[in-house]
Design an enzyme around this catalytic site. Sequence first.
Site, short mmCIF file in Angstrom:
data_model
loop_
_atom_site.label_atom_id
_atom_site.label_comp_id
_atom_site.label_asym_id
_atom_site.label_seq_id
_atom_site.Cartn_x
_atom_site.Cartn_y
_atom_site.Cartn_z
N GLN A 80 0.84 -1.19 0.00
CA GLN A 80 0.00 0.00 0.00
C GLN A 80 0.87 1.25 0.00
O GLN A 80 1.23 1.77 1.06
CB GLN A 80 -0.95 -0.01 1.21
CG GLN A 80 -1.96 1.10 1.12
CD GLN A 80 -3.02 1.03 2.20
OE1 GLN A 80 -3.13 0.07 2.93
NE2 GLN A 80 -3.80 2.08 2.29
N PHE A 81 1.21 1.72 -1.19
CA PHE A 81 2.09 2.88 -1.31
C PHE A 81 1.47 4.13 -0.69
O PHE A 81 2.18 5.05 -0.29
CB PHE A 81 2.48 3.14 -2.77
CG PHE A 81 1.37 3.68 -3.62
CD1 PHE A 81 1.21 5.05 -3.80
CD2 PHE A 81 0.47 2.84 -4.25
CE1 PHE A 81 0.20 5.56 -4.58
CE2 PHE A 81 -0.56 3.33 -5.04
CZ PHE A 81 -0.70 4.70 -5.20
N THR A 82 0.15 4.16 -0.55
CA THR A 82 -0.51 5.36 -0.01
C THR A 82 -0.17 5.59 1.47
O THR A 82 -0.45 6.67 1.99
CB THR A 82 -2.04 5.29 -0.18
OG1 THR A 82 -2.54 4.14 0.52
CG2 THR A 82 -2.41 5.22 -1.65
#
Length: 164
Positions: A80-82
């Site tokens: 989850q790069f966010t």
Amino acid sequence: MRAVVQRVLSASVEVEGRVVSEIGPGLLVLVGVHESDTDADADYICRKVLNMRLFSNSKTGKAWDLSVKQSNFGVLLVSQFTLYGMLKGNKPDFHVAMPPQKAKPFYESLVEKFRKSYTSDAVKDGVFGAMMKVNLVNDGPVTMQLDSSVSRSGSSEVVEDGEQ
């Protein structure tokens, strides 16, 4: 590296209408990879997640006594790069997240590290870069956040049983 760890009764990942991974009781781990992360960051996150005492001991009745490994529960890793997003005005900016072409092999090596450090069959993951529907049934709820930069900064941390 940043990880949001949730104790779950069950969790699954769905991609394009198909369940690609699922676990029963255990930990759902959302993982964000920072552009400056190294193998040391992955080692830290793996060690901490697998050894966090988030489960009750049914034999002794003690809460916060057992790790996911000691409980023989599952681990579901989801990239989850966010987790490294920040707002510029009202628009999210992800410039400190590792770029996808570099992050994918790094994340895959993290998954492999978990499998080698635990039981390969107990560690599941989502699909890197895919739009995923993550379903979970929280247990507690219990949610912990880990950041490997804390281990690099030399900040004090409680050490138990020789673990850092």
